[in-house]
Design a protein around this motif. Structure first.
Motif, PDB file in Angstrom:
ATOM      1  N   ALA A 178     -10.703   0.194   8.203  1.00  0.00           N
ATOM      2  CA  ALA A 178      -9.661   1.028   8.803  1.00  0.00           C
ATOM      3  C   ALA A 178     -10.081   2.498   8.831  1.00  0.00           C
ATOM      4  CB  ALA A 178      -8.355   0.864   8.025  1.00  0.00           C
ATOM      5  N   LEU A 179     -10.776   2.946   7.809  1.00  0.00           N
ATOM      6  CA  LEU A 179     -11.215   4.341   7.769  1.00  0.00           C
ATOM      7  C   LEU A 179     -12.295   4.615   8.811  1.00  0.00           C
ATOM      8  CD1 LEU A 179     -11.271   5.095   3.930  1.00  0.00           C
ATOM      9  CD2 LEU A 179      -9.439   5.453   5.597  1.00  0.00           C
TER      10      LEU A 179
ATOM     11  N   ARG B 269      -4.061   3.958  11.049  1.00  0.00           N
ATOM     12  CA  ARG B 269      -4.995   2.830  10.929  1.00  0.00           C
ATOM     13  C   ARG B 269      -4.705   1.991   9.685  1.00  0.00           C
ATOM     14  NH1 ARG B 269      -7.455   0.825  15.361  1.00  0.00           N
ATOM     15  NH2 ARG B 269      -8.355   2.494  16.632  1.00  0.00           N
ATOM     16  N   LEU B 270      -4.294   2.633   8.619  1.00  0.00           N
ATOM     17  CA  LEU B 270      -3.943   1.884   7.414  1.00  0.00           C
ATOM     18  C   LEU B 270      -2.640   1.113   7.611  1.00  0.00           C
ATOM     19  CD1 LEU B 270      -4.900   4.546   4.734  1.00  0.00           C
ATOM     20  CD2 LEU B 270      -6.075   2.383   5.171  1.00  0.00           C
ATOM     21  N   ARG B 271      -1.701   1.681   8.344  1.00  0.00           N
ATOM     22  CA  ARG B 271      -0.458   0.966   8.637  1.00  0.00           C
ATOM     23  C   ARG B 271      -0.749  -0.292   9.451  1.00  0.00           C
ATOM     24  NH1 ARG B 271       1.962   4.833  10.840  1.00  0.00           N
ATOM     25  NH2 ARG B 271       3.256   5.507   9.075  1.00  0.00           N
TER      26      ARG B 271
ATOM     27  N   VAL C 126      -4.884  -6.388   2.586  1.00  0.00           N
ATOM     28  CA  VAL C 126      -5.191  -5.083   2.007  1.00  0.00           C
ATOM     29  C   VAL C 126      -6.232  -5.299   0.912  1.00  0.00           C
ATOM     30  CG1 VAL C 126      -4.297  -3.050   0.827  1.00  0.00           C
ATOM     31  CG2 VAL C 126      -2.883  -4.224   2.531  1.00  0.00           C
TER      32      VAL C 126
ATOM     33  N   LEU D 198       0.834  -1.207   0.000  1.00  0.00           N
ATOM     34  CA  LEU D 198       0.000   0.000   0.000  1.00  0.00           C
ATOM     35  C   LEU D 198       0.864   1.252   0.000  1.00  0.00           C
ATOM     36  CD1 LEU D 198      -2.911   1.204   0.287  1.00  0.00           C
ATOM     37  CD2 LEU D 198      -2.537   1.133   2.765  1.00  0.00           C
TER      38      LEU D 198
ATOM     39  N   LEU E 169      -7.488  11.177   1.070  1.00  0.00           N
ATOM     40  CA  LEU E 169      -6.730   9.929   1.053  1.00  0.00           C
ATOM     41  C   LEU E 169      -6.659   9.447  -0.386  1.00  0.00           C
ATOM     42  CD1 LEU E 169      -5.343   7.551   2.555  1.00  0.00           C
ATOM     43  CD2 LEU E 169      -7.583   6.424   2.531  1.00  0.00           C
TER      44      LEU E 169
ATOM     45  N   ILE F 264      -9.727  -1.701   3.914  1.00  0.00           N
ATOM     46  CA  ILE F 264      -9.454  -0.264   3.910  1.00  0.00           C
ATOM     47  C   ILE F 264     -10.621   0.505   4.512  1.00  0.00           C
ATOM     48  CG2 ILE F 264      -9.239   1.735   2.365  1.00  0.00           C
ATOM     49  CD1 ILE F 264      -7.554  -0.137   0.521  1.00  0.00           C
TER      50      ILE F 264
ATOM     51  N   MET G 164      -3.499  -1.963   9.373  1.00  0.00           N
ATOM     52  CA  MET G 164      -4.153  -2.898   8.459  1.00  0.00           C
ATOM     53  C   MET G 164      -3.126  -3.661   7.635  1.00  0.00           C
ATOM     54  SD  MET G 164      -6.377  -1.954   5.087  1.00  0.00           S
ATOM     55  CE  MET G 164      -4.827  -1.368   4.395  1.00  0.00           C
TER      56      MET G 164
ATOM     57  N   THR H 215      -5.545   8.505  10.087  1.00  0.00           N
ATOM     58  CA  THR H 215      -5.891   7.691   8.928  1.00  0.00           C
ATOM     59  C   THR H 215      -4.716   6.817   8.508  1.00  0.00           C
ATOM     60  OG1 THR H 215      -7.502   9.335   8.192  1.00  0.00           O
ATOM     61  CG2 THR H 215      -6.673   7.798   6.538  1.00  0.00           C
TER      62      THR H 215
END
Length: 257
Positions: free
Chosen positions: A86-87, A68-70, A78, A45, A109, A83, A72, A65
Motif C-alpha cells: 500500500a505504501l 491506500r491503507l484504507r 492487514v 488498523l 506514518l 502495508i 487495504m 497514504t
C-alpha cells in the motif's frame, strides 16, 4: 473543536473476546493554515500520518497514504507485506499528483494493528518518521516507537541528552518518511494483548506541547477515549498549538471464556 465520539468493536479470539474502544481527533492548531495530518481508525488498523512539503504537498502525501491503507483494510488483509504494498502505491500517487512539486514532500506514518491470524492474537506497531505510539500499561506510559529523526540519532549516540533534544533546532528533521525520495519500510514491534492497555497514537503536534507525564495525566483522568483525546487536544492548544495535532486513544478490554 471537531466532534469527538467513542467507537467500539468486539472480536472473538480462541481464548475469549477482545473488546476495543477508541476515539480520534485532528486539528489544524493555532499557527498553521492547513492541516497536513491524516488519521485512519478502521479496525484492525489505527494510524496517524503527518505530512510535510511545500504548498499542499504534505496534505497530499498524508491523505494518499491513508487512502491506500484504507483500501487495504477494505480488501481484508492487514499484514506487514500488505502495508508495504500500500505504501508503494501511495508513493506513486504522490509522484503523479499535479500539485506535488516539492522534493521534500512526504509523510510520517505510525500506528498499530491487531493481528488475529495467529494464536495468541497480538498487536503490531508500525512506524516511519517521528509520530509516536505510546502504551499505558500497569500505570506506566512507554513510548513504543522510536523516532526516525536527527535528534533521536544524536540521543542514541550519546551526543545529546533527552532534555537537550526537546528544544534542539533540528527537532523537526526526520530521517525516514513515506515519499518520492525513499522506499521506506516501517519498523515493527509485536506486543501482547493485555486487558486494560491504552494506546496513544499521535503526531508530533501533540508531543511538542505535552510531555509524556502530561499524556499519562490525561489518560488517568479520562476513562473514556473521547474525553481523553478532547482533554489532550485542549491542553496542546492552550500550550501553543504550534503544529497540526492528531491524537488517537485506543483502549483494550479482554473477556475470557
Amino acid at each position: 473543536m471537531p466532534e469527538v465520539t467513542t467507537s467500539t468493536h468486539s472480536v472473538r479470539v480462541q481464548d475469549g473476546t477482545i473488546e476495543l474502544s477508541w476515539a480520534e481527533v485532528t486539528d489544524t492548531g493555532k499557527r498553521r493554515e492547513v492541516n497536513q495530518d491524516a488519521v485512519l481508525t478502521s479496525y484492525p488498523l489505527f494510524v496517524v500520518a503527518d505530512g510535510m512539503g511545500g504548498h499542499v504537498g504534505g496534505e497530499i502525501a498524508s491523505a494518499s497514504t491513508v487512502d491506500r491503507l484504507r483500501a487495504m483494510v477494505s480488501d481484508g488483509a492487514v499484514t506487514p507485506k500488505a502495508i508495504e504494498k500500500a505504501l508503494v502505491r501511495a508513493v506513486k500517487d504522490i509522484l503523479s499528483h499535479p500539485e506535488t512539486t516539492d522534493e521534500g514532500t512526504g509523510t510520517t506514518l505510525t500506528g498499530v494493528f491487531l493481528d488475529t491470524s495467529q494464536h495468541p492474537a497480538h498487536w503490531v506497531t508500525l512506524n516511519i518518521g517521528d509520530s509516536r505510539v505510546y502504551l499505558l500499561r500497569d500505570e506506566d506510559l512507554v513510548q513504543i516507537t522510536t523516532d526516525h529523526s536527527v535528534v533521536q540519532e544524536l540521543v542514541a549516540a550519546g551526543r545529546l541528552s533527552p532534555e537537550e533534544a526537546e528544544n534542539h533546532p533540528y527537532g523537526n528533521v526526520i530521517t525516514r518518511a513515506v515519499g518520492p525520495s525513499e522506499n521506506a519500510k516501517p519498523d515493527y514491534v509485536r506486543l501482547d494483548v493485555l486487558d486494560g492497555d491504552r494506546f496513544v497514537i499521535c503526531s508530533d503536534g501533540l508531543t511538542k506541547e505535552l510531555t509524556d507525564y502530561g499524556i499519562r495525566h490525561f489518560l488517568e483522568q479520562n476513562a473514556d477515549p473521547a474525553d481523553a483525546v478532547r482533554s489532550m487536544l485542549d491542553a496542546a492548544l492552550e500550550n501553543g498549538g504550534r503544529d497540526n495535532i492528531t491524537i488517537v486513544v485506543l483502549d483494550v478490554h479482554r473477556v475470557a471464556d
